[in-house]
Structures are given as C-alpha cells and as structure tokens.
Design an enzyme around this catalytic site. Sequence first.
Site, PDB file in Angstrom:
ATOM      1  CG  ASP A  19      -1.993  -1.037   1.163  1.00  0.00           C
ATOM      2  OD1 ASP A  19      -2.707  -1.048   0.153  1.00  0.00           O
ATOM      3  OD2 ASP A  19      -2.117  -1.845   2.113  1.00  0.00           O
ATOM      4  CG  ASP A  38      -6.622  -4.128  -0.667  1.00  0.00           C
ATOM      5  OD1 ASP A  38      -7.543  -4.848  -0.228  1.00  0.00           O
ATOM      6  OD2 ASP A  38      -6.006  -3.337   0.048  1.00  0.00           O
TER       7      ASP A  38
HETATM    8 ZN   LIG Z   1      -4.231  -2.281  -0.252  1.00  0.00          ZN
END
Ligand SMILES: [Zn+2]
Length: 1002
Positions: free
Chosen positions: A58, A180
């Site tokens: 991320d 995601d």
């Molecule tokens: Zn993520």
Amino acid sequence: MAASCYFFVAALLLLCSGVLSFPVGQEKRDATTCGYQSCHATKPSMLNVHLVPHTHDDVGWLKTVDQYFYGDRNDIQHAGVQYILDSVVDQLLKNPDRRFIYVETGFFYRWWKQQSSSTQQTVKQLVNQGRLEFVNGGWCMSDEATTHYSAVIDQMTIGLRFLNETFGICGWPRVAWHIDPFGHAREHASLFAQMGYDGFFFGRLDYQDRTRRMKAKEQELLWRASDSLTPPMADLFTGILPNGYNPPEGFCWDQLCADAPIRDDPDLEDYNVDDVVQRFLRAAKSQALVYKTNHIIMTMGSDFQYENANLWYKNLDKLIRYVNDQQGNGSNVNVLYSTPSCYLQELHKANLTWPLKTDDFFPYADNAHNFWTGYFTSRPALKRYERISNSNLQSCNQLEVLGGPVSRKGLFGQGDSETLRKAMAVAQHHDAVSGTEKQHVANDYAKMLAKGWQHCQVLVSNSLASLTGSSAERIYCDNLNVSVCPLTESSSKFSLSVYNPLGRSVTWPVRLPVNGTVYAVTDAQGKPVDCQVLPVSRATQEVRRSRGFARNELVFQVQAPPLGYSSYSVSLLQDGRPSSSPQHQAPTSIQNKFLQVTFDPDTGLLSGLSNLETKQAIKLSQNFYWYNASDGNNDESRQTSGAYIFRPNSSTPVMVSSKARVEIFQNSVVQEVRQWFSPWVSQVVRLYPDSKAVELEWTVGPVPVSDDQGKEVITRLDTSIKTAEFFYTDSNGREVLQRKKDFRPTWQLKQTEPIAGNYYPINSRAFLKDDKDQLTVVTDRSQGGASIYNGSLEIMLHRRLLHDDYRGVGEALDESSELFPDGLVVRGRHLLSLEPPATAADTHRPLAQEVVSQPLLSFTEGDLNPNARLEFSGLQASLPPAVHLLTLSQWDEESVLLRLEHQFQSWESKASSQPVTVNLQKLFSTLNVLGVSELNLSANQWKDEMKRFDWSPEKETLTSEVNLMCRLSSQSDVFASCSSPAHLVQRAEVDSLTCLQSASTQ
Ligand SMILES: [Zn+2]
C-alpha cells in the site's frame, strides 16, 4: 485528426521542435525472453496450478508512504518495502525458475534510484528474462470508487512511463491488477482496455455475487466496459482471484505468517511432506471446481510480504518439487511458478467463451451487514483537496507548455510540475483519496499535495510572467472558500488573473474577501465590470477561525478565454458600512433568465425548481439529515460504521431541523438565500445571472457527538420526478450507469441493508429522471449517494464516527485538527440543473468540467502593468462542445502530450453525441505542430502497435441480438445477416448455427 468516436480519448504526442523522431521510451529490445515467451511450460492433460509470488504494498495506509518504504514505525505495522525488493532480487537469482511480480511503481522507483549500477543491471536481466515481471504498473493501485478518471490516467501514465524508459518492452505490464480496491468501477475497466491491457484481475466483490459466480463458474468473464465505444475497444477480460489475494489456507510461508514450514528430512521429527502435499492437492482440486479451465491461479503472498523472501521461496521450491513428484504416482496436478500474464495466456489459449458483464462491481459487501459504502464519503475535506489539486496540476502542466522552458526556471526561481504530479499519483491509492487511512497518513497525503502545489506555483508564476510580460509577484489564495486572502483583505488596489484550463471560454463567479464596501472592477479591455459587496456570512466567520478578518465579499463574474487567462483590476472606492443589507423575511423565490428557485415561506426550505426556457417545473424540497451510526450493539454481526463501512442503526434518518432561518441578498451579480439549520449545518442557495445551475453551498460540522453517537450527515433532495426506483451515477466522472433500488443487474440480490446496500459512488454527478424532467446534481468531490424513495436523491456529505469498523485501519473516523479541535468543518457545493432528459447532458457535461478543471486565480498588488499582455489564449479557437482537452503537458524538451476527449456518451445528447473532427495544425496559437503520433491512452505504446488478446463473449448474450436479426430475415438470408456485424464476424459459424436453429423453430 478525427476524434471520431463517442466518449473516446485520443492521446497524442506532438512534436514541437527538433526532428521528427521521438521514442516513447520503448526500446526495441529482444522481447523473446520476457513477457508471454518467458512463461514456464504447462501440461495440457493436467490441472496446472500457477503459483504467483507477490507482495501487496500500500502506498500509505497505517503508515505513511515513506514509513512503508523504509520500514520505519514497525511498531504500527511490520512493513518495509525496500527490504522486500532487496530480498526478492537476491532470492530470484538463486533459482531461475522462480518468479515475482511487482505492482506499485511509486515504490519501485524509490528503490531503483538507490541501487548501484551493477544491481540495476542484475535487475534488468531478471526483467528481461521474465523472472521479475511488472503488473499493473501505475504509480499506485488506484481506488476505484472515489477517483476521477483524469487523475487515474495520469497516475498510470507516470508509472508506465518509468517502466518503459527503464526496462523497455520487457517492463511493459500486460495485466491490470487491482487485488485490494473495495469494489470495481466500470470506467476503470474501460480505461485499462484503452491502455492496452490483455486482462485484469481483482480480489474483492460482493459475497452474494461471488457465491453465484462460483457455482456458475463465472469468476472469469468478459467485461464490456463502455456502452459508447465499439467492442472490443472497451472489452476487458476480468478474473476474480480465488482467495482475495492471499494464499490458500495453510500455505502462507512469510515471516508474517504462522503456517508450518515444509519439514522434509525423514530423519527428523515432524516430517510433514505427505501431509502438505495431500492438503495442497485437495486445495487445488476444490479450487478447480469453481473455475472453467484446467488452469488455476494461487496468489502466494499478501500485504508487505517477502521482506525475508527466503522463507517463501524455500518452501515454494519444495512444494513444487514434492507435489509434482506425485505425478509419478498418477497425480494429475502440475504446479509451477507463474505470473498473472502467464496464467492469462493459458486462459486465452483455451479459446473458450466467457460470460459478458456490462454493469459494475458496486457496492461491495463482504457480508450481510457489511457494506463498504462509507468510504465513498470518508474524509470529505481530503477528497475535495485532492480534486482541487488535480485541477491545479492540469493548469500547471498546461502553463509549463504554454510558457516554454522559462516556466521551469525563470524570474521566480525553479518550479516544476513533477512534485505535484507524483503527489497526485500517490493520492489516487486505494487508502488515500478513499479516506481509509490513519489520520497521520491522511495528513501526510495533504502535505505532499500542498508541497507539490508550492512547486507548481513557482512554475505558474514564471509562465505567467513570460506570457504577460509583467514581473509583478503573484500571490495565490487557497482559502477563498472560507473568505481568506490576506492580499485582497488589506489592499486598496490589486489585480487578478484568471487562468482557464478548459478548451473553451468560461464565465466564472469570483468571490473575494475584502474590507471595503464599494469597489471598481475593470476587465482586460478596461471596461467596468458589474460588482457587488456582500457581508461575509456568519457560518464563514466561524469556519475560517482566526485566519482572516474580511467583513465583506466582493462578487463579480469573470470570463477567461480557452486555455488562457484574462486579467482584472480591482480598486477600493469606499470604506465604511456594508452597502447591502439582507432581507430577513422568508423569500419566496429567486430567479435568473434560466431558472427559478422557490422557497417555502413558512420553513425557509427549497420548494421548487423551474427551467424558464423549457417551461419545466418540478417540486423540489431539500433538507439535511443524519443517520446514527451503528455502534456494534445492534445484533450479533456487531458491525459498526467506520472508515470503510456504512452501517446506520436505523433506516430513518434524523432531520437536522424542519426549518431554516434565512437571510436573502439580491443584487445584479448574485442572488443568495443563506439558510441556517443549526449551529453545525448551514447552506447558501445561489443563483448567478448567467448560470444554468443553482448552487447549493453546504457547510457541515463540527458534527456533534456529545450524545456518544457517531453521525453520517446527508443532504436529501425530494422531487416530483417519477423515478420508478431508478437513479443514475457516473463512473469515475465519465460514463453514467443506471442504478435501481434493491437491485443488481447480474444477480438476484437479497437486500440486507436497506440504506447502505443502496449507496453508490458519485464522482462528479448523479441524476434523477423520468420522461419529462432530469434533475442533475454536479458534485465538487466524490461522495456516496442513493435514491431510497421515488423521486429522492440523498448524498452523504460528512461522517464523524466513534468506532473502528474492523477492516484494518484500527481508528475511528473522527477527524479533528489544531484549527478544528472540536471536529472538522467541511464545506462544499452541489450544482443543480433541470433539463429535459434528451438535452440534459449538454448542460451537465460542461458544468462538471468547469468544476473539475476550475479557473486558477492569482493576484498581484497594485495597478495592472499597462504594457503587459492582459489576455491570452493558447488556442486559435474554442474546441467544439463535444471535445474536452483532457491533457496538455510537456513530455520531453521537444514534445508535448495532448489528450483530446469526446466527452459525451453515445446516447446522451442529440446535438453533442456526434463524431467531431479537430484540426491539430490550427489548434494552438503558440505551438507549432511539426509532427503527431497517436498513442494508447496511457502513452506507453504507439497506437498502431497496440495489439490485445481477443476474447469471445458467451453466446447467449449474442443470441437475442442474432435471433432478432434472424427473425427479420428469411431463412435463406440467415447466413448473410448473422455474419454481417463486425463484432460477430469471428463467430459467424457458431452464430449461424444458432440462427438456423431459432429460425427453424419459428
Ligand atoms: Zn491495499
């Protein structure tokens, strides 16, 4: 050049000086050892299991992007991207069979810069041999619900450009990878198709949808992502991954996992090879039951895994060896190191047909009471700041081109667009603009955007100095929305320049904080401009806190030419008491030549809207409500409302107030009704003389939570439009999708959350319509919205929550700051237009563009320089209304990237949904176009070299079409009529058979 398709973006590289040879960066390298050629052999008679080692990194979430890169603050989360890449490269070198994919170019770029040239050579070799493969390749993995397409295209462009320039053809991702993001937008699929991807994989979809797709073996499909582009232009093969993006249970061998390693020394205790192999065979076979081919994919990795890659690879090497050893004993399972593109290639080779999907994957629920629809609105201030930053970046890019090299290094020093471009790219991440990050990370994103804008300001000042010929210092006022601008507040003489980033001229209302009461404003020709002074509202005085001291606002309309600026001069004529004082009696209506807005005199609320030109009139009331957030005590699901999830504890929202206290101001420049609902909710309803839309400027906060109740605040428009449970929302600011209450187009929905389960993302507009009337709301940022009642549209504005929602962020969404210790106050605008449905887009398309790409204001103290060029347009003429200038930015010293977009959907406007032709030679006033080459959408491939896998949709979706045609023709015509449409040609044989069958049954 003809931009001839509806809703099509043409990306063009223009050569402006130098010679006619400019590489995109894609070196003509030997591509025979990377990409599809580098895939391991598979066994056609066996079940092939593609193991894909990967990490999900991320670009900010629980830690900032820098903390993640360095592995700082491991007390928050153990994660260090630099170590992951170090370790993976080492481990790939140990065994040429091993594979790894890397996704987030924003991280890879940081790491690459720090490597020695010998490491860089080694990595290039790994890439050239297909052992390290880039997938997706954007700067980040963008969010799909809250991003605007222009920023998504930009972030993909910079990531892919870096890969192109660093690794050439072998760095070119063939697969888009959004494992995601919390739901999937159709426009993203369309963009990926136009960027040339062969396929797309993701992990999250509604649990009911997944169950159905597993049963029907429909987890792999063909997504037809545009209703305007001719197939297969926006067709994208889409695969849903089996375990989100995690390994099957029991096979996680990262240092972050606790699964048993493979213990393969029979002399030692706990020998477990047989057990692992049997468990793996079972997992593979059960997975194969829900997919169509004899190939399945397993994602061997997860969040920030592979920091010590030896653990994973050592066990995967063994797994492959021991599972394949069983083939000698009759096992038909073949395991191999693979990548998503190698897996995709096998699906393509299977030459099957795939179910067709034309809607999107919103909203996403992971269980009955767990709808991820809160993040559509979470962190509304950050969402707005991101949107303004995009507008500023586009202006900055354009002025870099228009002002020439002196923009980057000029009178005011060194400026650049790069810093803001990268900050914007990071902000597209699915835990950035989505609002699902921790507070300190949200602050970091905002700080990066602010820093980027400072770099751009220098560039813009340099460029404008060069274009105007004036060396006066420029001041930018970023807090005009709360009437703060030190220069205009204190100066008795200043000038304003309005830069318009759109390809057509605009008229724009300007409101400047001042302390005088009478001003004179003149335009670039020296002509006086009508201007008025209004007192600053009480809500504004409260919101600005101690930042400004203006008593009044100076309001006037400015005009700016296409891709250019216009200058205005402002002088103070009189100090003293405000000239206009409000009427306090409840108004009944305000109107301009286009619209009439009526109010209920008893309540002060809106009561109706009329279009005076088309003679349309609807009932329209509007009010503010909140949902009390579930605190998790409702039932056994214990689901709370949080950063991701919206879960009201009742389907009936609480009204903030049934009445609004009002003040009305009417003058020649603006009419406004200021509504005060409560100490924390107010609104201004505004109408400017030339506007086809009425503005609702809302101010919400600090949301009170002294009752220990989290609140989710909405505005609701209730109209007389007969919507029959339908409403419409845009997808990433582009094409519009139809939504129906308690309904999903591709499966029988069991609705379990009557409010949250009907929320959809709104990026720039939503509308209600029937045969006669269309009410369109243009928003200034991404928000969530729903139509719960017929004729009603609600939009969530602000959320303040007291609990975490157990999806990982580990914080309640309870925003405050130094300036707002008692909770964040948020202000925004909705623009409402009422038109007949057949022509509504002619109003809302340009309107939304003006909000997305808003004029950039800069100020200088004192008189205008009489020798300066006070007005300028970078275009020779306005672009046609259907054409939007999406991108104009400097590519390298000699060339410029231009994107022209046809901005109307094929069905939405008789006048504007038509092909258009643009003459590039006669487009710019200052650029001399020496040559043009067309690129794919992400500018990493020449258009004429773009070649994608072709995929066939399943027959039944075509049969209705085919049968229809067959019915219209005699039996002898069947062959000809069925094979004539272009997209049916390749399946003429099969379709003909269907036609014959259906024809013979008639
Ligand atoms: Zn993520």
